[in-house]
Enzyme design. Sequence first.
Site, PDB file in Angstrom:
ATOM      1  N   CYS A 383       0.587  -0.953   0.236  1.00 25.38           N
ATOM      2  CA  CYS A 383       0.101  -0.088  -0.147  1.00 25.38           C
ATOM      3  C   CYS A 383       0.851   1.885   0.532  1.00 25.38           C
ATOM      4  O   CYS A 383       1.758   1.191   0.614  1.00 25.38           O
ATOM      5  CB  CYS A 383      -1.208   0.198   1.659  1.00 25.38           C
ATOM      6  SG  CYS A 383      -1.710   1.706   1.634  1.00 25.38           S
ATOM      7  N   CYS A 386       1.137   3.259   3.368  1.00 23.32           N
ATOM      8  CA  CYS A 386       1.269   2.463   3.915  1.00 23.32           C
ATOM      9  C   CYS A 386       2.870   3.164   4.271  1.00 23.32           C
ATOM     10  O   CYS A 386       3.740   3.701   5.243  1.00 23.32           O
ATOM     11  CB  CYS A 386       1.051   1.412   4.066  1.00 23.32           C
ATOM     12  SG  CYS A 386      -0.736   0.703   4.591  1.00 23.32           S
TER      13      CYS A 386
END
Length: 463
Positions: A383, A386
């Site tokens: 991600c 993230c």
Amino acid sequence: MASATAFGSSISSYSIVSRESSVGSVKRQDASVVAAAAAVRPRGRLMLARPCRALEPTKRADSAVRAAAAVEASGAAVGEENTVDYEKLGKELEIASPLEIIDRALEMFGNEIAIAFSGAEDVALIEYAKLTGRPFRVFSLDTGRLNPETYRFFDSVEKHYGINIEYMFPDAGEVHALVRSKGLFSFYEDGHQECCRVRKVRPLRRMLKGLRAWITGQRKDQSPGTRANIPVVQVDPVFEGVGGLGSLIKWNPVANVDGKDMWNFLRTMNVPVNTLHSQGYVSIGCEPCTRPVLPGQHEREGRWWWEDAKAKECGLHKGNLKEEGGMSASNGNGVVTSNGVGGIPDIFETNTIYNLSRPGIENLLKLEKREEPWLVVLYAPWCPFCQAMEASYVELAEKLSGSGIKVGKFQADGDQKPFAKEELQLKSFPTILFFPKTMSKPIKYPSEKRDVESLLAFVNALR
Ligand code: SF4
């Protein structure tokens, strides 16, 4: 070659540029030379410039990227609109020459853009920048592990172009901790990601935090596994600029140029090159992780040759990596393995962050009273949001170390996702939870601001 890939350091100073005095000291070139350079046009297929999206899209992630695609380009050139649609611009520039693309990038971002120079054939970017006649900045990541030839090459490039390269260095404490605990060559045993993160990715992150845009030497033909779809210009899917996540613009002006044409350009323009190339090196990175290739071998075979060929990114262009298989890195016992899946490196890897297994986080949920409060991020290594908060979360964990608050992570994608949605309020990645000392139910961090100060304020308000 490694070009911008081989980079990985970071930045520290934002001043730079020409030794001759200041931004703007590079003189405009003869029109015929510029025309010759403009004739080096990409041959590759046409690609739309499209921001990278996580393969598990969420509402928040999609909207964030969409918003980012219309990011404000401060420093835009005279007459340039302040709000730019980068998808549209990418389409327009897909068949433009590298010279035209770099000229446009420098015109739009002025002193808030810098060329990432790895010490290989991406020196072409500097030559193109010089040909535009515009002032430009160049930065390099000095990992401390480069070949002596590369250091000499940096010096000759500085002298040739009359510039000061802005070198970025790894954090001394982090290098100290890594080498003391694992030795000088740990990457041969447990993969290059940890060392690259310390010596390249974090310094790069620091550099980019001071910019609005950067220019890389990535090319589609460098790595069929990871670079086949890179656009000419994109909202950086991984790194943050001055304006935060989604504000940094990444220019890849030679995305569609093939290696042979790059070399023809360098020869024609009499550009200085790294002497390692004449010893059989194509991709050039750190000395222990780069070797010459034989005729017929792909250039990326000379990098991290002991690892999976499809995932040879050092983290500088992590957005090129895609999630494979949609599964988490669970080992079946609910204990998360550290290296991610499909070659995607794990994130938040530091000894101040506890890697929680499924039973571990289930225990946290069950406790009415715990000895100390916990802050836990639910994440997926692929991600981009993230990845973008990795540095601040690691820094936060270091600040909280010894404070009585534990900091953890739980990989919540793949087969852990239904549990995380049901029990842990997961709606999108990353989700940050605070488990107070005296409550079993965690409190969800409500904001999308993930800098250290904001996270610390949240923790301090609830501890
Ligand atoms: Fe470390 Fe090798 Fe990465 Fe350089 S390329 S930072 S030596 S793992």
